[in-house]
Structure formats: C-alpha cells, structure tokens
Design an enzyme around this catalytic site. Structure first.
Site, PDB file in Angstrom:
ATOM      1  N   GLU A 295      -1.978 -10.931 -14.980  1.00 29.18           N
ATOM      2  CA  GLU A 295      -0.834 -11.842 -14.834  1.00 29.18           C
ATOM      3  C   GLU A 295      -0.526 -12.419 -16.209  1.00 29.18           C
ATOM      4  OE1 GLU A 295       1.595 -12.781 -12.656  1.00 29.18           O
ATOM      5  OE2 GLU A 295       2.188 -14.045 -14.333  1.00 29.18           O
TER       6      GLU A 295
ATOM      7  N   SER B  84      -0.271 -11.167  -3.300  1.00 28.91           N
ATOM      8  CA  SER B  84      -0.920  -9.875  -3.068  1.00 28.91           C
ATOM      9  C   SER B  84      -2.438  -9.914  -3.300  1.00 28.91           C
ATOM     10  CB  SER B  84      -0.258  -8.779  -3.913  1.00 28.91           C
ATOM     11  OG  SER B  84      -0.064  -9.180  -5.247  1.00 28.91           O
TER      12      SER B  84
ATOM     13  N   HIS C 234       0.676  -6.943 -11.791  1.00 29.94           N
ATOM     14  CA  HIS C 234       1.569  -8.107 -11.874  1.00 29.94           C
ATOM     15  C   HIS C 234       1.200  -8.997 -10.683  1.00 29.94           C
ATOM     16  CE1 HIS C 234       3.605  -5.025 -14.193  1.00 29.94           C
ATOM     17  NE2 HIS C 234       4.369  -5.950 -14.744  1.00 29.94           N
TER      18      HIS C 234
ATOM     19  N   ASP D  41      -0.627  -8.300 -20.525  1.00 27.35           N
ATOM     20  CA  ASP D  41       0.409  -7.403 -20.021  1.00 27.35           C
ATOM     21  C   ASP D  41      -0.215  -6.329 -19.113  1.00 27.35           C
ATOM     22  OD1 ASP D  41       2.560  -5.656 -19.737  1.00 27.35           O
ATOM     23  OD2 ASP D  41       2.202  -4.717 -21.683  1.00 27.35           O
ATOM     24  N   GLY D  42       0.219  -6.290 -17.862  1.00 28.58           N
ATOM     25  CA  GLY D  42      -0.352  -5.335 -16.908  1.00 28.58           C
ATOM     26  C   GLY D  42       0.087  -3.902 -17.167  1.00 28.58           C
TER      27      GLY D  42
ATOM     28  N   ASP E 122       3.909  -4.466  -9.334  1.00 30.01           N
ATOM     29  CA  ASP E 122       4.945  -5.292  -8.696  1.00 30.01           C
ATOM     30  C   ASP E 122       5.630  -6.154  -9.759  1.00 30.01           C
ATOM     31  OD1 ASP E 122       6.413  -6.776  -6.859  1.00 30.01           O
ATOM     32  OD2 ASP E 122       4.729  -8.078  -6.338  1.00 30.01           O
TER      33      ASP E 122
ATOM     34  N   HIS F 189       3.903  -6.575   1.412  1.00 30.10           N
ATOM     35  CA  HIS F 189       2.567  -6.997   1.869  1.00 30.10           C
ATOM     36  C   HIS F 189       2.184  -6.329   3.186  1.00 30.10           C
ATOM     37  CE1 HIS F 189       3.089 -10.742  -0.881  1.00 30.10           C
ATOM     38  NE2 HIS F 189       2.627  -9.695  -1.536  1.00 30.10           N
TER      39      HIS F 189
HETATM   40  C1  LIG Z   1       6.905 -10.194  -8.339  1.00 26.35           C
HETATM   41  S1  LIG Z   1       5.736 -11.219  -9.111  1.00 26.35           S
HETATM   42  C2  LIG Z   1       4.209 -10.678  -8.484  1.00 26.35           C
HETATM   43  C3  LIG Z   1       3.934 -11.053  -7.079  1.00 26.35           C
HETATM   44  C4  LIG Z   1       2.603 -10.590  -6.532  1.00 26.35           C
HETATM   45  N1  LIG Z   1       2.312  -9.202  -6.855  1.00 26.35           N
HETATM   46  C5  LIG Z   1       2.555 -10.761  -5.026  1.00 26.35           C
HETATM   47  O1  LIG Z   1       2.907  -9.796  -4.307  1.00 26.35           O
HETATM   48  O2  LIG Z   1       2.177 -11.835  -4.564  1.00 26.35           O
HETATM   49  C6  LIG Z   1       5.674 -10.578 -10.756  1.00 26.35           C
HETATM   50  C7  LIG Z   1       4.670 -11.307 -11.631  1.00 26.35           C
HETATM   51  O3  LIG Z   1       4.513 -10.546 -12.834  1.00 26.35           O
HETATM   52  C8  LIG Z   1       4.313 -11.437 -13.919  1.00 26.35           C
HETATM   53  N2  LIG Z   1       4.609 -10.656 -15.119  1.00 26.35           N
HETATM   54  C9  LIG Z   1       5.798 -10.411 -15.726  1.00 26.35           C
HETATM   55  N3  LIG Z   1       5.650  -9.505 -16.710  1.00 26.35           N
HETATM   56  C10 LIG Z   1       4.329  -9.149 -16.710  1.00 26.35           C
HETATM   57  C11 LIG Z   1       3.562  -8.219 -17.461  1.00 26.35           C
HETATM   58  N4  LIG Z   1       4.117  -7.476 -18.424  1.00 26.35           N
HETATM   59  N5  LIG Z   1       2.247  -8.090 -17.172  1.00 26.35           N
HETATM   60  C12 LIG Z   1       1.670  -8.854 -16.189  1.00 26.35           C
HETATM   61  N6  LIG Z   1       2.346  -9.739 -15.458  1.00 26.35           N
HETATM   62  C13 LIG Z   1       3.663  -9.888 -15.696  1.00 26.35           C
HETATM   63  C14 LIG Z   1       5.239 -12.590 -13.607  1.00 26.35           C
HETATM   64  O4  LIG Z   1       4.825 -13.764 -14.270  1.00 26.35           O
HETATM   65  C15 LIG Z   1       5.104 -12.699 -12.076  1.00 26.35           C
HETATM   66  O5  LIG Z   1       4.100 -13.610 -11.725  1.00 26.35           O
END
Ligand SMILES: C[S@@+](CC[C@H](N)C(=O)[O-])C[C@H]1O[C@@H](n2cnc3c(N)ncnc32)[C@H](O)[C@@H]1O
Length: 295
Positions: free
Chosen positions: A133, A115, A42, A158-159, A179, A19
């Site tokens: 997400e 984020s 993500h 899916d991101g 992320d 961050h």
């Molecule tokens: C490390 S966290 C993200 C934290 C966020 N970027 C932050 O900095 O505050 C990863 C997130 O990705 C989500 N996630 C997992 N696989 C994913 C996918 N294929 N596409 C989108 N989100 C996904 C999880 O549920 C989780 O909330």
C-alpha cells in the site's frame, strides 16, 4: 501525489463484485489444504468506517453492500461474502470473544472489510500475506489491523514494482489481487507490464485484476490485452449497474479478470450474477457478462 482514498468508495457495487469473487477464489485455494501466499498489490487500509466522513460523502455503500445486507434470499456465493462482512461488523464482548452470529440475526452495517481482511478471515493464520500500500496513512492503518501477525508483511511501497520480488513464492502457490485506483492513466499500462512479467516468472499463479467500467479507451481495451497474457486460461466477469452521467462520466460497473481461475468459478458465477444484477441495478439496462478461456 496520491489523492485516491478507498474509504470514499468502500462497500460500493465494485467492492461487492471484487470481494465476492475474491472470497470464492480463496475458498477454492483453502480447500486444497496446501499453504499458499496471498499478495495484494494495492491493499488499501484493511477496513473502513461506513459512518465516517469519507464513506458518508457519497455513501456509495448504500447502492452496494447495503442492498444485500438484510435480504433473506441471497444465493450461496453472495450469502458467503455477506456473512464475512457481517462477521467483520461483530464487536468483541466484555470477555474479548466475538458473539456468535445466530441464524437470521443481522448486526448493524457500520464497518466494511478491505480485501486483506476478507483474505485473513478465509485463510489459515499460518499462510503468508504480502500487502503493498503506497499511501502512508492507509499503510499505517493496515499495519495496525495486522499488528503482531508474523505471517503478514505490510509493505509501504509501489505494488506494481514490488510484485516481481514476490513471485514465484515458496511453496509455489499464490493468489495475487491487483486492484489499482487507476487514478493515473499510466496504471492501465502498468497493469499489463506488471502482470506480463509476473506470469513469465510464475505461470501457475492465480492472478485477479479489478478494472473500472468507465468511458476510457484504456479501460475498454484492458480485457483484450489481458487475454493475451494468459496462455493457460482466464475468466472475465463484468457487472454493469448504471449509465454514464450527463457528461458521459462515472463508474457504470466494473470487471474482474482472473488468470488461472478455479475450474468451478464460471459455473458458480453463472448461477449468481443474475441475482447481483437484480439487487444492484441502478437502471433498466443493468447486465453482466461472463466469458472464459478454459485451461
Ligand atoms: C482500490 S484501492 C484498494 C482497495 C483494496 N484492494 C480493497 O479491495 O479493499 C487502491 C489502493 O491502492 C493504493 N495505491 C495507489 N497506487 C499504488 C501503488 N503504485 N502501489 C501500491 N498501492 C497503491 C491507493 O492508496 C489505494 O489505497
């Protein structure tokens, strides 16, 4: 099956690095005074209760943001990031207005911004955000955080798969934060494949990838594989704060790999990382690395 929930880790040393770097990249983009799009593949839940059961389980924020919270000697980039987190912790008064943070005043640390919330605090309200997400509960919380904002789309998909539909954006300026949780080892391969395709479609985008420093060959090899994707220039910064546990496991640090970084970033981070190492070290061998291939 998604078991990972970022609430368990919010505000830890990895969030601090991620961050702090995100803040500086976005400040650079905003300085240019041209609209851009923020794409978070993500995105997480957008904000976290540090006194909640999940964050309290291992209380990882205590070794992260908490170490910086009340320090009077923060260097400029770290101070900028900590101030944003403090702003997120301010509650509106009875008049609905946020109190002004007087110099030297520190609110209690109760909340940690994800984020997307950090991005929203920096970007003009009219600039577009696309937030992927996959976890339905976190996607709902995220949508509630940004409810009513016409410039923000929360996408419960899916991101990795969704990024190619977002680039290039109009106008052609964007910051992508990738992320993943790396809960599945396949995520390492998906990072490479997704970024390769995105850079082919939109070479001038700024791409920021977070990765964990763990005892996995896939994690160790990731920076080298990313370098090959960034013909126009990259920057790699890594912060190591601890040693593996007795079984050889654990998150000992993390890195950010930035494709097309601001040209100012290397110098800014070089001045800041020694402070972060000192503030977040959990063992004598804590260290940092910065390497760059300029454009
Ligand atoms: C490390 S966290 C993200 C934290 C966020 N970027 C932050 O900095 O505050 C990863 C997130 O990705 C989500 N996630 C997992 N696989 C994913 C996918 N294929 N596409 C989108 N989100 C996904 C999880 O549920 C989780 O909330």
């Amino acid at each position: 099956m998604l078991a990972y929930r970022h609430a368990f880790h919010a505000g830890n040393h990895a969030d601090v690095l991620k961050h702090m770097v995100l803040t500086q990249v976005l400040r650079y983009m905003v300085d240019k005074d041209k609209p851009f799009r923020y794409i978070d593949t993500h995105a997480g839940a957008g904000g976290y209760l540090l006194k909640g059961a999940q964050a309290q389980k291992k209380a990882e924020y205590r070794e992260g943001i908490n170490q910086l919270w009340s320090r009077p000697d923060l260097p400029p980039l770290t101070a900028d990031y900590v101030k944003l987190v403090q702003q997120f912790n301010l509650q509106p008064g009875e008049d609905g207005q946020l109190p002004v943070l007087e110099k030297g005043m520190t609110p209690p640390l109760a909340l940690y911004p994800g984020s997307p919330s950090i991005a929203r605090m920096i970007m003009p309200r009219s600039d577009q955000m696309r937030l992927f997400e996959l976890h339905p509960t976190d996607a709902r919380t995220l949508a509630a955080h940004f409810g009513g904002s016409r410039s923000v789309q929360v996408i419960n998909e899916d991101g990795f798969g969704g990024l190619k539909g977002q680039v290039p954006p109009t106008p052609r300026r964007a910051v992508v934060l990738m992320d993943p949780s790396y809960e599945l080892v396949a995520d390492y391969g998906k990072v490479i494949a997704t970024l390769r395709e995105a850079v082919e479609r939109f070479a001038e985008g700024v791409y920021m990838l977070w990765y964990p420093q763990v005892s996995r060959i896939e994690a160790a090899n990731l920076p080298k594989r990313l370098m090959a994707l960034a013909p126009k220039g990259w920057l790699h910064v890594r912060l190591t704060v601890s040693q593996p546990d007795e079984r050889g496991f654990g998150l000992t640090g993390s890195g950010m790999f930035i494709i097309n970084p601001p040209y100012t970033l290397h110098q800014q981070l070089a001045a800041e990382m020694p402070y972060l190492v000192d503030a977040l070290a959990q063992f004598d061998g804590a260290s940092y690395l910065i390497e760059e291939q300029p454009a």
